[in-house]
Write an enzyme that holds these catalytic residues in place. Structure first.
Site, PDB file in Angstrom:
ATOM      1  N   ARG A 164       0.863  -1.168   0.000  1.00  0.00           N
ATOM      2  CA  ARG A 164       0.000   0.000   0.000  1.00  0.00           C
ATOM      3  C   ARG A 164       0.907   1.228   0.000  1.00  0.00           C
ATOM      4  NH1 ARG A 164      -1.921  -3.651   3.842  1.00  0.00           N
ATOM      5  NH2 ARG A 164      -4.009  -4.496   3.420  1.00  0.00           N
ATOM      6  N   LYS A 189      -2.129  -2.642   7.740  1.00  0.00           N
ATOM      7  CA  LYS A 189      -3.314  -2.273   8.519  1.00  0.00           C
ATOM      8  C   LYS A 189      -3.342  -3.015   9.837  1.00  0.00           C
ATOM      9  CE  LYS A 189      -6.449  -1.086   4.712  1.00  0.00           C
ATOM     10  NZ  LYS A 189      -7.729  -1.405   4.053  1.00  0.00           N
ATOM     11  N   HIS A 259      -2.706   2.666  -5.798  1.00  0.00           N
ATOM     12  CA  HIS A 259      -3.241   1.352  -5.445  1.00  0.00           C
ATOM     13  C   HIS A 259      -3.304   0.421  -6.657  1.00  0.00           C
ATOM     14  CE1 HIS A 259      -4.725  -0.553  -1.822  1.00  0.00           C
ATOM     15  NE2 HIS A 259      -5.645  -1.188  -2.516  1.00  0.00           N
ATOM     16  N   ARG A 262      -0.535  -1.987  -6.709  1.00  0.00           N
ATOM     17  CA  ARG A 262      -0.810  -3.118  -5.800  1.00  0.00           C
ATOM     18  C   ARG A 262      -1.671  -4.153  -6.517  1.00  0.00           C
ATOM     19  NH1 ARG A 262      -1.100  -4.659  -0.365  1.00  0.00           N
ATOM     20  NH2 ARG A 262      -3.113  -5.367   0.413  1.00  0.00           N
ATOM     21  N   HIS A 285      -3.580  -9.224   3.085  1.00  0.00           N
ATOM     22  CA  HIS A 285      -5.041  -9.184   3.188  1.00  0.00           C
ATOM     23  C   HIS A 285      -5.494  -9.915   4.440  1.00  0.00           C
ATOM     24  CE1 HIS A 285      -5.605  -8.586  -1.425  1.00  0.00           C
ATOM     25  NE2 HIS A 285      -5.524  -7.433  -0.790  1.00  0.00           N
ATOM     26  N   TYR A 294      -9.394 -10.816  -7.380  1.00  0.00           N
ATOM     27  CA  TYR A 294      -8.518 -10.682  -8.542  1.00  0.00           C
ATOM     28  C   TYR A 294      -8.797 -11.780  -9.571  1.00  0.00           C
ATOM     29  CZ  TYR A 294      -5.989  -7.336  -5.685  1.00  0.00           C
ATOM     30  OH  TYR A 294      -5.665  -6.250  -4.917  1.00  0.00           O
TER      31      TYR A 294
END
Length: 336
Positions: A164, A189, A259, A262, A285, A294
């Site tokens: 990110r 995160k 992004h 990514r 994730h 994806y």
């Protein structure tokens, strides 16, 4: 214990940001800013509806009907999408959950707000660049200046690791291992750490921008010597996109966000046959369901599946060319 003092809304707003979001949840600065902006909009709207200054708002004013009216205002008057509406609702709900923990005397009032459901939205297709497009993007960087060396290293780290943009901009020399096994430590995160391997080219590019004796400083600086920002990265990406389009015409009508690199990393890993669960760990994730998106958007894999089906069915595949798809309250919020 009831918190019905006039300043209680300000007090609980402060504790929400400082204690709950930053200390307990370890929310990123980006999340803090997003929640700040959502609550600022809500408080300004609420003050206008109640015909009182923001400083005079109380906990009794935070009602479910006010939240519903605010959400309608976000879509109908501000022209925001349903997805943005849901983001605003998520911020308000998180705040109200904090209020519930601190003020159980208004449990019914808060419960009605927490019962408000998100609006169904159409999930947008994930956009990404094909490997040859990323190669053209990286090749467009003029590396004969310190800024060019910085930009070259930045593009490589974003694509190599699928980081990110906030993770990349927080990198310091002490987070890198540039000798074998070459790797980088990323803080994602929820303050979750992950280790990603580095290509030799990425390690060499990073080595060229590291300043001796400044292991604790962030790597990516702007021309003024301060930390590069998200907007700065977005500007650089579109600058090199325009340059790369001279070499690769398919890029002329594209728009590039940080992004998207990514996404491009994830798509390339998927095309290379890497298992989805490994890609999940690589990208950091929380759920494999996020990574699985994806698969549904990857045109190359869809084409391969179709060709395999044609072959199994005994049909000749089409040989057509490929296609690309309150003063006090407001002042506090402003300090975040």
């Amino acid at each position: 214990m009831s918190r019905s003092k006039p300043e209680s809304l300000l007090t609980l707003t402060q504790s929400f940001f400082h204690n709950h979001l930053q200390r307990t949840r370890g929310a990123s600065p980006h999340t803090v800013r997003a929640y700040r902006d959502a609550l600022k909009l809500f408080f300004l709207f609420l003050a206008k509806q109640k015909r009182k200054p923001v400083a005079d708002l109380s906990l009794d004013d935070v009602q479910s009907d006010a939240v519903l009216t605010f959400l309608d205002h976000v879509e109908s008057h501000r022209g925001n999408s349903a997805a943005t509406r849901n983001c605003r609702l998520a911020a308000v709900r998180s705040f109200v959950q904090h209020l519930l923990q601190q003020d159980v005397t208004r449990a019914g009032q808060y419960g009605r707000i927490l019962a408000i459901r998100t609006k169904k939205t159409t999930r947008r297709t994930i956009l990404y660049l094909e490997p040859e497009e990323v190669q053209a993007l990286i090749a467009a960087v003029d590396r004969r200046s310190p800024c060019g060396e910085r930009d070259h290293a930045l593009l490589l780290i974003l694509y190599n690791t699928g980081a990110r943009v906030s993770e990349a901009l927080a990198l310091r020399a002490c987070d890198l291992r540039l000798e074998r096994p070459r790797q980088v430590r990323l803080l994602g995160k929820g303050r979750k750490e992950r280790i990603c391997p580095l290509w030799p080219e990425t390690a060499a590019a990073l080595r060229r921008i590291i300043r001796t004796g400044r292991n604790e400083e962030t790597l990516f600086k702007n021309a003024r010597g301060t930390a590069l920002t998200r907007d700065g990265v977005a500007y650089l990406l579109n600058k090199y996109l325009r340059l790369a389009a001279d070499r690769l015409p398919t890029l002329r009508k594209r728009r590039l966000t940080p992004h998207m690199l990514r996404h491009s990393c994830a798509a390339a890993l998927l095309q290379a046959g890497v298992d989805v669960s490994l890609i999940r760990d690589y990208l950091g994730h929380a759920s494999v369901a996020t990574t699985s998106r994806y698969i549904t958007t990857n045109l190359q894999m869809k084409r391969e599946v179709l060709e395999a089906f044609w072959k199994r069915a005994g049909l000749a595949p089409d040989s057509s060319s490929n296609w690309r798809p309150s003063p006090k309250l407001l002042a506090f919020l402003e300090t975040l």
